[in-house]
Structures are given as C-alpha cells and as structure tokens.
Design an enzyme around this catalytic site. Sequence first.
Site, short mmCIF file in Angstrom:
data_model
loop_
_atom_site.label_atom_id
_atom_site.label_comp_id
_atom_site.label_asym_id
_atom_site.label_seq_id
_atom_site.Cartn_x
_atom_site.Cartn_y
_atom_site.Cartn_z
N GLY A 162 0.90 -0.97 -0.03
CA GLY A 162 0.11 -0.05 0.13
C GLY A 162 1.16 1.48 -0.02
CB CYS A 174 -1.01 5.91 -1.66
SG CYS A 174 -2.94 6.34 -2.13
CG HIS A 224 -32.37 20.28 -10.83
ND1 HIS A 224 -31.41 21.38 -10.19
CD2 HIS A 224 -33.70 20.85 -9.85
CE1 HIS A 224 -32.58 22.91 -9.32
NE2 HIS A 224 -33.63 22.02 -8.94
#
Length: 470
Positions: free
Chosen positions: A42, A45, A446
């Site tokens: 990993g 990060c 919307h």
Amino acid sequence: MSAPQYNADVAVLGGGPGGYVAALVAAQRGARVILIEKERVGGTCLNVGCIPTKVLTSATEFLVRAKRAGDFGVSIPQVAADLPALMAFKRDTVDQLVGGVEQLLKSRKVTLIQGTARMIKPDTFSIDDGKGGRQEVSAQRMILAPGSITATPPIPGSNLPGVVTSTGALDIETVPARMVVIGGGVIGLEFACIYEALGSQLTVLEMTPAILLGATDEAIAKRLHLMLRRRGMDVRTGAVVQRIERIGETLRVFSETNGAETATDCELVLIATGRWPNTQGMRFSELGLRMNGRAIAVDEQLATNLPNVWAIGDAIGGWMLAHKAMVDGRVAAENATGGQRQVDYRCVPNVIFTRPEVASVGLTEAQARAAGSKIKVTQFPFSANPRARILGESDGMVRLICEGGSGRVLGVHMMGPHVTDLIAEGALAVQTGATADDLAWTTHAHPTLPEAMLEAALGFRDAAIHIHSR
Ligand code: NAI
C-alpha cells in the site's frame, strides 16, 4: 550458504499504489509475479499518506459541520473530537484497505517477499529481510516502483522534538494550541485545515509568492488563500524559513519576508516542503540505470535505459500522485508482458482536500495562454447552485479553460463542495476532447453539484441560465 533464489517473469520493487497495481495487472495478464516490499503493501498512500489523511479530513469536516448544525435546523448540544477514537478509526481503515490489497495479491497468485531490495544485476535483486536473512529474486522483466520520501530542507532546528513531517502529523494525541506549517503546498494546506478544525491556531509559511503554485489555477489558489485568511489562518507567502529554536515548551520559527525577520511561536511545526524520489541506496546508478537528478529517467513507455527494466510512480518524478502511479503501473505491466502502451500525462487530475476542496485537470489559464492558444475562460459560482446552497457550502466556483472557436475543454479547475469527486467529469472531458457544447447539452441531474459544470459550459456561449446577465 548461498541465498535462496526466486524466479519470476516479472519482479516489481515496491508495493505502493504503482507497484501493487503493476503486480496485479501483470498477473492478470498471465505472468508469474514477485512483489518486493520492505514494509506493508500500500506504500505511502495507504499507510501514511492519502488514506489516513483523508480519514482525518473527513472526520474534521464532520466536526466543522456538526458545529454548524444549527444552520441546518438540527440541534447537537455538544460537539467534540474524540482523538483516541479517531486514531483507532484511522488505524482500522488503513488496516482494512491494506488487508484488501494483500488478499487481491493472494488471489492473483502474486508472491509477496518482505524485505529491502538492492539491485545486484539488472535482472536480479538481493533482498535483506532485516533479520539477517537474504534472498535473491531474478526476473526476465523488472518494474521499479520505490516511491518517494519527504524532502528535508536544510533548516537548522528541523530535527527538534515537536517538528514533524506528514507521518508524524498523522498521529494526534493532543491538539497543539498553535501550529506552524512550513510549505503552502498540498500536504501543508491539507494538514493546516485538519488542525484548524481541531482548534489549533495556524500559521502557514510559504516561500514562493503564492500557495499551491503549480497545483491549480492561479485564480483558484488566490481565492482559497483569501478564504483561509478570512477564517483566521495566517497564511504568509514569500516567507523563507531560516531556523527553528526551542525555548522551553515553545518552538520558535524564524522566517524572512522581504528582508524582514519574523518569529512565530508554536507547539508543533509541520515540515511539508515537497517529496523526493526514493532512489538512494538501491545501487541503481552503479548498475548503469540512467537518472534524471534523483528521479529514474524513463521514455513514454516507462522503459528505462536498461533492457527489460521499467520504472513508475513517484520514483520517476513529475506528478507525485497515487492515481498517476496507478496508471503508470498499468502501463508498465502491459509493456512488461508484451504490450506497447504509452503514458499520457495531459489529463492527470489533481485533488486537494482542503476546506473547501480544490481540484484541477488539464491546462491552467496561464499554461493555455503561454501555449499560445486562443482561449475562452468561463466560470460559474457555487453560490448559484441549489445543491451547494442546501449543503450550506456555496463558496467556490467551476472554471473551464476552453479553446476559442471549437470550445474544446483544455482545463477544468474547481473549488467548493465535493469538487474532488466532481473533477471526474472534467477529466473525462479533457481526456476525450469534449467541447463546452458537449457538456452543456449533457443533461445533468437536478439538484446536484455537477450542474455547476453544465452552467460553466453554457457560459462558453455566454448562455449560462442561472446567473444574472451582466
Ligand atoms: P508541494 O510541492 O505540493 O508543496 C511544497 C511547498 O513547500 C511548495 O509550495 C514550496 O514552495 C514550499 N517550500 C519549499 N521549501 C520551503 C521552505 N524552506 N520554506 C517555506 N516553503 C517552502 O509538496 P508537498 O505538499 O510536500 O506534497 C508532496 C507531494 O505529495 C506533492 O507532489 C503532492 O501533490 C503530493 N500529495 C498529493 C495529495 C493529494 O493528491 N491530495 C496529498 C498530499 C500530497
């Protein structure tokens, strides 16, 4: 006794987002893969970078919103951070994600070898397991992904107790009353916003004339600077740090602006002045690997000058971003298994988890003008976006940098709520060569935040709907 030997089609040095993705993709494409990692998979990060910082960002954002609950018609009588619980949540999140990567590697039959690698031949690594044991890994193809380390500027006093890098700033046991952040770049400002939310009084010292230089569009950086100052954060540009001294319990940071010296007292200093490719001590240059300063030199296919050796991620310099490293990993893995793919860095989104967030992709206005393009810049404020109003976060805007005439989107820059997610639409637009009209005629739901993107795109034809005419 000779060291145990391992053979693979592809050996990957470094298990960060670049290296582990390269290992997974090479395995997916049928290669026998060995991944060498000295700590947990990993990389920066997952373990001490993007993931734990974003846990803190998200928790402190929650805190800030909870303190404003009254604005939304909700009563929360007592709001406070619980640091031990927050640290535990951060640890659990990291552990789960690291565990997930380990499982993925297992499921693709990638052999993980724990230890520190040095190159002893262009096709062989010697691995020191730190307990006196040594192994050798030989492979037909090598992918180098050793990542980056914190850059340490020669500031006297930077090794004093209470002066930390981003890794130290992640472990919060107490909240300092005052904190000085050296470096107004991405790491510096993200941590400044985290500690500010926890209650620290922040001073940010940036030596260049602007914060976030090169990380986003100038107009957005200026606006963010103003917002942080209005909130009470002391963000100074053109401030060159000279030295740090300890006076009893207090740290004193001396900086110089236009020849005038200022002393700033605090309890915690964060040094966030950039990162360097992690390429020392692995015998790369000795074996003839061409370097570009500290970075490994590569071509468009990420091939180094050594046959069958590719290099990726932070170690090759340029954008030091996990998602860019992941794309590099995919490219190198393809090329190490018979592919011919080239990298394309025209579209690397940059996301900055400040409060408000900042996100950018493609050319800035200044870059587009410098490239000689005839451009049109169009902008839409979140204050005119209904969803941003509902969220109570209407500061910020979307800026589109479009080619004049065609309206092709060259760059997208945003500041405001959730823009680190919203930038994905901008990335797709830049990557596919979409025009402002393409965006403007895409129906956006919307009420949502991406409608700000649609309105900014309408602005290319001076046709934004939900904004007063000039
Ligand atoms: P940076 O390059 O973004 O910022 C460092 C800043 O420190 C620069 O503005 C520089 O002018 C300033 N500086 C350097 N020496 C100084 C001095 N002596 N006094 C005062 N200011 C000084 O580097 P940063 O923030 O350390 O981040 C390292 C890398 O990690 C970057 O490439 C960044 O993009 C990446 N990163 C990405 C994140 C994200 O994607 N959200 C989060 C954190 C880091």
